[in-house]
Design an enzyme around this catalytic site. Structure first.
Site, PDB file in Angstrom:
ATOM      1  N   CYS A  79       0.822  -1.204   0.000  1.00  0.00           N
ATOM      2  CA  CYS A  79       0.000   0.000   0.000  1.00  0.00           C
ATOM      3  C   CYS A  79       0.862   1.264   0.000  1.00  0.00           C
ATOM      4  O   CYS A  79       1.606   1.496  -0.946  1.00  0.00           O
ATOM      5  CB  CYS A  79      -0.995  -0.038   1.152  1.00  0.00           C
ATOM      6  SG  CYS A  79      -2.345   1.161   0.956  1.00  0.00           S
ATOM      7  N   HIS A 185      -3.709  -5.101   0.139  1.00  0.00           N
ATOM      8  CA  HIS A 185      -3.230  -5.546   1.447  1.00  0.00           C
ATOM      9  C   HIS A 185      -3.318  -7.069   1.537  1.00  0.00           C
ATOM     10  O   HIS A 185      -4.389  -7.607   1.831  1.00  0.00           O
ATOM     11  CB  HIS A 185      -4.084  -4.932   2.558  1.00  0.00           C
ATOM     12  CG  HIS A 185      -3.852  -3.485   2.774  1.00  0.00           C
ATOM     13  ND1 HIS A 185      -2.918  -3.002   3.669  1.00  0.00           N
ATOM     14  CD2 HIS A 185      -4.422  -2.399   2.206  1.00  0.00           C
ATOM     15  CE1 HIS A 185      -2.924  -1.687   3.652  1.00  0.00           C
ATOM     16  NE2 HIS A 185      -3.834  -1.294   2.771  1.00  0.00           N
ATOM     17  N   GLU A 187      -2.269  -8.918   3.903  1.00  0.00           N
ATOM     18  CA  GLU A 187      -2.559  -9.298   5.291  1.00  0.00           C
ATOM     19  C   GLU A 187      -4.036  -9.171   5.618  1.00  0.00           C
ATOM     20  O   GLU A 187      -4.488  -9.699   6.643  1.00  0.00           O
ATOM     21  CB  GLU A 187      -1.720  -8.457   6.260  1.00  0.00           C
ATOM     22  CG  GLU A 187      -2.211  -7.045   6.514  1.00  0.00           C
ATOM     23  CD  GLU A 187      -1.894  -6.051   5.403  1.00  0.00           C
ATOM     24  OE1 GLU A 187      -2.200  -4.858   5.578  1.00  0.00           O
ATOM     25  OE2 GLU A 187      -1.345  -6.466   4.359  1.00  0.00           O
TER      26      GLU A 187
END
Length: 208
Positions: A79, A185, A187
């Site tokens: 990001c 993202h 995660e």
């Protein structure tokens, strides 16, 4: 050890927890000595380009990161941590960034009231070329995005995946040598995202 670079840009705990779920040794740090000792580096971020660059300078990390990249250490940006790898960003600026990748970062322009800026939610990443971080991940998989800006690499060969939003097809994953970076993202992207992070743990750029 994976060093998760702490440059006061937020979103560090979720990244560390993702690596813990994979059984990987990851440490959040801004200590240059720990960063130099790491086997690989992860550069996450939620925030603004100018403040992120200022924190990197104050913490004395710009030269440390360049040193480790030049040494061939596997490096993953996420990001904002992807955006500030480029030469400049339109955010707060233009803002001069790190210049590890050639290109700029541009702001989405809404075409109508239906185009919500920032983009927040799941969107499709379309593979332009194969990369070891995508091993075992089907093409056109959905990942989670939160962003108002997007990278525009100068070199088309740096583009790994593209995604379309607000009438713009942008580079959602880029890679050059030992640097890889995602606008989405991983995660926050469930099993698919964890697979990408697991691939990063195993990635040897010297073999690609």
């Amino acid at each position: 050890m994976i060093a998760i670079i702490d440059y006061r840009a937020g979103n560090l705990t979720s990244v560390r927890c993702a690596f813990e779920a994979l059984g990987a040794n990851a440490e959040v740090t801004f200590d240059p000595a720990r960063i130099r000792a790491a086997d690989r580096l992860l550069f996450p971020g939620v925030g603004a380009a100018a403040s992120a660059m200022e924190h990197l300078r104050v913490l004395g990390l710009v030269d440390v990161l360049r040193e480790r990249i030049d040494a061939g250490i596997p490096f993953l940006g996420i990001c904002l941590g992807t955006q500030i790898l480029f030469d400049t960003s339109e955010e707060d600026g233009p803002t001069p960034c790190l210049g590890f990748l050639k290109g700029s970062v541009k702001r989405f322009i809404a075409r109508s009231h239906q185009d919500k800026i920032p983009e927040m939610g799941w969107n499709q990443a379309d593979e332009v070329r194969p990369h070891p971080l995508l091993d075992g991940i089907p093409d056109h998989s959905d990942f989670y995005f939160v962003h108002s800006y997007y990278p525009a690499p100068d070199n088309p060969e740096d583009i790994v995946c593209t995604t379309e939003y607000a009438g713009t097809r942008f580079a959602s994953m880029v890679a050059c040598g030992n640097i890889a970076a995602t606008q989405f993202h991983p995660e926050k992207s469930g099993k698919i995202g964890l697979r990408l992070l697991d691939n990063f743990v195993r990635w040897n750029p010297a073999r690609t």
